[in-house]
Design a protein around this motif. Structure first.
Motif, PDB file in Angstrom:
ATOM      1  N   GLY A 401      31.538  27.672 -54.966  1.00  0.00           N
ATOM      2  CA  GLY A 401      31.921  28.713 -53.596  1.00  0.00           C
ATOM      3  C   GLY A 401      33.275  28.420 -53.014  1.00  0.00           C
ATOM      4  N   VAL A 402      33.834  27.075 -53.218  1.00  0.00           N
ATOM      5  CA  VAL A 402      35.191  26.999 -52.821  1.00  0.00           C
ATOM      6  C   VAL A 402      36.296  27.550 -53.899  1.00  0.00           C
ATOM      7  CG1 VAL A 402      36.768  25.297 -52.055  1.00  0.00           C
ATOM      8  CG2 VAL A 402      34.520  25.272 -51.443  1.00  0.00           C
ATOM      9  N   GLU A 403      36.880  28.444 -53.599  1.00  0.00           N
ATOM     10  CA  GLU A 403      37.924  29.198 -54.514  1.00  0.00           C
ATOM     11  C   GLU A 403      39.288  29.255 -53.741  1.00  0.00           C
ATOM     12  OE1 GLU A 403      37.237  29.692 -57.496  1.00  0.00           O
ATOM     13  OE2 GLU A 403      35.088  29.598 -57.374  1.00  0.00           O
ATOM     14  N   PHE A 404      40.253  28.608 -54.661  1.00  0.00           N
ATOM     15  CA  PHE A 404      41.707  28.612 -54.121  1.00  0.00           C
ATOM     16  C   PHE A 404      42.316  29.678 -54.567  1.00  0.00           C
ATOM     17  CE2 PHE A 404      40.383  24.290 -53.613  1.00  0.00           C
ATOM     18  CZ  PHE A 404      41.210  23.657 -52.522  1.00  0.00           C
ATOM     19  N   HIS A 405      43.150  30.139 -53.618  1.00  0.00           N
ATOM     20  CA  HIS A 405      44.266  31.334 -53.883  1.00  0.00           C
ATOM     21  C   HIS A 405      45.286  31.105 -54.882  1.00  0.00           C
ATOM     22  CE1 HIS A 405      46.394  35.248 -53.479  1.00  0.00           C
ATOM     23  NE2 HIS A 405      47.628  34.581 -53.221  1.00  0.00           N
ATOM     24  N   LYS A 406      45.876  29.788 -54.808  1.00  0.00           N
ATOM     25  CA  LYS A 406      46.873  29.515 -55.821  1.00  0.00           C
ATOM     26  C   LYS A 406      47.270  27.984 -55.658  1.00  0.00           C
ATOM     27  CE  LYS A 406      51.513  31.109 -57.302  1.00  0.00           C
ATOM     28  NZ  LYS A 406      52.655  32.037 -56.856  1.00  0.00           N
ATOM     29  N   LEU A 407      46.278  27.038 -56.186  1.00  0.00           N
ATOM     30  CA  LEU A 407      46.442  25.577 -55.952  1.00  0.00           C
ATOM     31  C   LEU A 407      47.481  25.049 -56.930  1.00  0.00           C
ATOM     32  CD1 LEU A 407      45.524  23.469 -54.509  1.00  0.00           C
ATOM     33  CD2 LEU A 407      43.832  23.177 -56.522  1.00  0.00           C
ATOM     34  N   GLY A 408      48.488  24.488 -56.317  1.00  0.00           N
ATOM     35  CA  GLY A 408      49.534  23.927 -56.966  1.00  0.00           C
ATOM     36  C   GLY A 408      49.742  22.396 -56.764  1.00  0.00           C
ATOM     37  N   LEU A 409      49.117  21.816 -55.828  1.00  0.00           N
ATOM     38  CA  LEU A 409      49.118  20.353 -55.926  1.00  0.00           C
ATOM     39  C   LEU A 409      47.741  19.946 -55.180  1.00  0.00           C
ATOM     40  CD1 LEU A 409      50.870  17.824 -55.279  1.00  0.00           C
ATOM     41  CD2 LEU A 409      51.316  18.241 -52.913  1.00  0.00           C
ATOM     42  N   VAL A 410      47.355  18.585 -55.951  1.00  0.00           N
ATOM     43  CA  VAL A 410      46.211  18.014 -55.564  1.00  0.00           C
ATOM     44  C   VAL A 410      46.639  16.451 -55.146  1.00  0.00           C
ATOM     45  CG1 VAL A 410      43.840  17.077 -56.281  1.00  0.00           C
ATOM     46  CG2 VAL A 410      44.452  19.554 -57.004  1.00  0.00           C
ATOM     47  N   VAL A 411      46.149  16.144 -53.881  1.00  0.00           N
ATOM     48  CA  VAL A 411      46.467  14.768 -53.621  1.00  0.00           C
ATOM     49  C   VAL A 411      44.951  14.150 -53.277  1.00  0.00           C
ATOM     50  CG1 VAL A 411      47.371  13.351 -51.607  1.00  0.00           C
ATOM     51  CG2 VAL A 411      48.592  15.602 -52.374  1.00  0.00           C
ATOM     52  N   ILE A 412      44.620  13.017 -53.953  1.00  0.00           N
ATOM     53  CA  ILE A 412      43.535  12.301 -53.755  1.00  0.00           C
ATOM     54  C   ILE A 412      43.680  11.050 -52.923  1.00  0.00           C
ATOM     55  CG2 ILE A 412      41.737  11.332 -54.937  1.00  0.00           C
ATOM     56  CD1 ILE A 412      41.998  13.486 -57.126  1.00  0.00           C
ATOM     57  N   ASP A 413      43.173  10.815 -51.930  1.00  0.00           N
ATOM     58  CA  ASP A 413      43.387   9.526 -51.050  1.00  0.00           C
ATOM     59  C   ASP A 413      42.230   8.540 -51.631  1.00  0.00           C
ATOM     60  OD1 ASP A 413      44.551   7.924 -49.388  1.00  0.00           O
ATOM     61  OD2 ASP A 413      43.743   8.897 -47.578  1.00  0.00           O
ATOM     62  N   GLU A 414      42.632   7.250 -51.463  1.00  0.00           N
ATOM     63  CA  GLU A 414      41.598   6.165 -51.780  1.00  0.00           C
ATOM     64  C   GLU A 414      40.959   6.567 -53.170  1.00  0.00           C
ATOM     65  OE1 GLU A 414      41.471   3.280 -50.639  1.00  0.00           O
ATOM     66  OE2 GLU A 414      42.680   3.644 -48.972  1.00  0.00           O
ATOM     67  N   GLN A 415      41.992   6.692 -54.300  1.00  0.00           N
ATOM     68  CA  GLN A 415      41.220   7.476 -55.447  1.00  0.00           C
ATOM     69  C   GLN A 415      40.174   6.554 -56.241  1.00  0.00           C
ATOM     70  OE1 GLN A 415      41.779   6.019 -58.664  1.00  0.00           O
ATOM     71  NE2 GLN A 415      42.708   4.069 -57.911  1.00  0.00           N
TER      72      GLN A 415
END
Length: 527
Positions: A401-415
């Protein structure tokens, strides 16, 4: 005169294998409930330890081993030691009630030269468990209050006529959960090995096994659970470790190759980037932060997807580095998302990053599980329409149900707090977006190259000016008052302190109760 014990039997050849169902009717993915000796009740206990299938069970390795292969004479036993003895039952056991609710059962035994008692508390059924003349292997704690009085307390006992699992061998000691006894765990493991070990696949080719002198997978699994001797155990561990590293390195190599063959987003970094960035960051960057940002911008300008690990101590300024990457993504018309492991951290990022990017007119949205249903729907709508240029959240970001319009960067904290599947799920919300994973966990370079070989690595090795170093003190229990006095002085200065009580998974409710009691003790009697 004491009865003489017959000599121990010579090691017999392994008994013929039990008849099994054909391989097509058995699988390592079978529910553990159907292993001999398990059943629904014990399956629930095993599930507490993450053991759901036969494969889970066979890879639940011992945490340590006890060498019970060396038998001792009764006369040589020392008070307080744990030992294994081979003895004959001299007579039926007898139970004595010491006080209401406490009884002791004693079974007299001999090794032909000395006598002793096997003793159990509140286990009167032991009286009739052993017959006169039976040969037993017993392993337990020795109590020898006087030279000629020997007791072996609460021993694990097996008859010589049986194939011993608890004595006269190297015995595996497994991680357990409340309600599951060590002897039952060994019996279950033996049953699983007998009925399913022929299905264990060998992923290492024969020529590789031969080159590195590795035992086959089936033998390694048997020997790691029930080793013939310490040499066999070392060989088994070596084989399993080799396989684990080989599979891990192959997966890393495949991931890296896939990334290099994929088309990424060639972000354009404007000439005015640093000028814009300085306007939203209210302090001077360290040389390390500037160097790492340059590395990230170079990655983002490439036509290959960025896959970079950013490591730096708490307070070194990783968040500001991530903001620089987000600014580039948004300037190019893309969205950026940052996933944090907890709602507290996500909210902290929302306020800090939102304030900085807000100065550049960038709209930041928070999406976490504790929002009301209507708030979630509004946040999802902003994400899907592109109105939310930067999205900050927790696992809620990767839900359906979570759809992005135009996702270009993913940042993951405490991977390290997220699994591979969770990280991949967020990445799949876009088309090969750049990925930046951040950690405050110090990772030695050799380990980083091994475990994170598919990632390029940047390290912030410089703290901002004026940041004081963290000092760690260790106080033994006898100096507890000094530690509390220090806490009291700091609190009186207007500072805060917190005290951590550990919670053990197997008895969480009991430990939480202890933590509450300890908090009350500190409030009423210490502070």
């Amino acid at each position: 005169p004491l009865p003489e014990l017959p000599p121990p039997p010579k090691p017999a050849e392994k008994p013929p294998p039990r008849p099994k169902l054909p391989p097509e009717r058995r699988s390592l993915k079978d529910k553990v409930q159907y292993v001999r000796g398990v059943g629904p009740a014990r399956a629930r206990l095993l599930a507490r330890m993450g053991i759901e299938t036969v494969e889970d069970l066979l890879t639940h390795f011992p945490r340590r081993y006890e060498d019970r292969a060396h038998l001792k004479r009764l006369a040589d036993l020392q008070h307080g030691e744990k030992a294994t003895v081979r003895v004959m039952v001299m007579a039926k056991g007898a139970t004595q009630e010491l006080r209401p609710g406490l009884s002791v059962t004693r079974v007299p035994v001999t090794d032909g030269q000395f006598t002793a008692f096997l003793t159990w508390f509140n286990q009167p059924f032991r009286e009739d468990q052993f017959k006169k003349g039976e040969i037993l292997y017993a392993h337990g704690r020795v109590r020898r209050p006087r030279p000629f009085k020997i007791e072996i307390q609460n021993p694990e006992v097996e008859r010589e006529s049986e194939d011993p699992l608890q004595a006269a061998r190297i015995v595996p000691i497994y991680p357990l959960t409340e309600g599951l006894q060590p002897i039952r765990m060994r019996e279950i493991m033996r049953a699983a090995l007998e009925d399913y070990s022929d299905l264990i696949p060998d992923v290492i080719p024969p020529e590789v096994r031969e080159r590195y002198n590795l035992m086959p997978a089936k033998e390694a699994i048997w020997q790691v659970h029930f080793p013939d001797d310490m040499n066999k155990l070392r060989e088994a561990r070596r084989r399993l470790v080799f396989e684990e590293f080989l599979v891990q390195q192959l997966s890393v190599a495949l991931c890296k190759r896939e990334m290099k063959e994929s088309a990424g987003i060639p972000f354009k970094v404007s000439d005015s980037f640093w000028e814009k960035f300085k306007k939203i960051v209210p302090f001077e960057l360290t040389n390390a932060q500037r160097r790492v940002i340059e590395e990230i911008l170079k990655d983002m300008a490439s036509d290959k997807p960025m896959n970079r690990l950013l490591q730096g101590d708490v307070g070194s300024g990783k968040t500001v580095v991530a903001v620089a990457a987000m600014l580039v993504a948004v300037e190019n018309g893309y969205q950026a998302a940052i996933m944090a492991p907890t709602e507290v951290l996500a909210e902290q990022h929302y306020f800090v990053i939102g304030e900085m990017l807000g100065k550049a007119g960038i709209k930041v949205t928070l999406l976490i599980g504790s929002l009301s249903q209507s708030e979630k729907e509004r946040a999802r709508a902003k994400v899907a329409s592109g109105l939310a240029q930067v999205v900050i959240g927790t696992h809620a970001l990767i839900q359906e149900g979570v759809e992005f319009h135009k996702l270009g960067l993913v940042v993951i904290d405490e991977q390290h707090r997220f699994g591979v599947i969770q990280r991949a799920s967020l990445r799949q919300k876009g088309e090969n977006p750049d990925v930046l994973v951040m950690t405050a966990t110090p990772i030695p370079r050799t380990l980083a190259l091994t475990v994170y070989g598919d990632l390029d690595i940047s390290i912030i090795d410089e703290m901002p000016p004026g940041r004081k170093p963290v000092i760690t003190y260790w106080f033994p229990a006898r100096r507890r008052k000094e530690a509390y006095d220090f806490v009291r002085r700091e609190v009186e200065k207007g500072r805060q302190a917190y005290i951590v009580c550990p919670v053990i998974e197997e008895s969480k409710s009991e430990d939480v109760t202890r933590a509450v009691e300890w908090a009350q003790h500190l409030q009423k009697e210490v502070f």
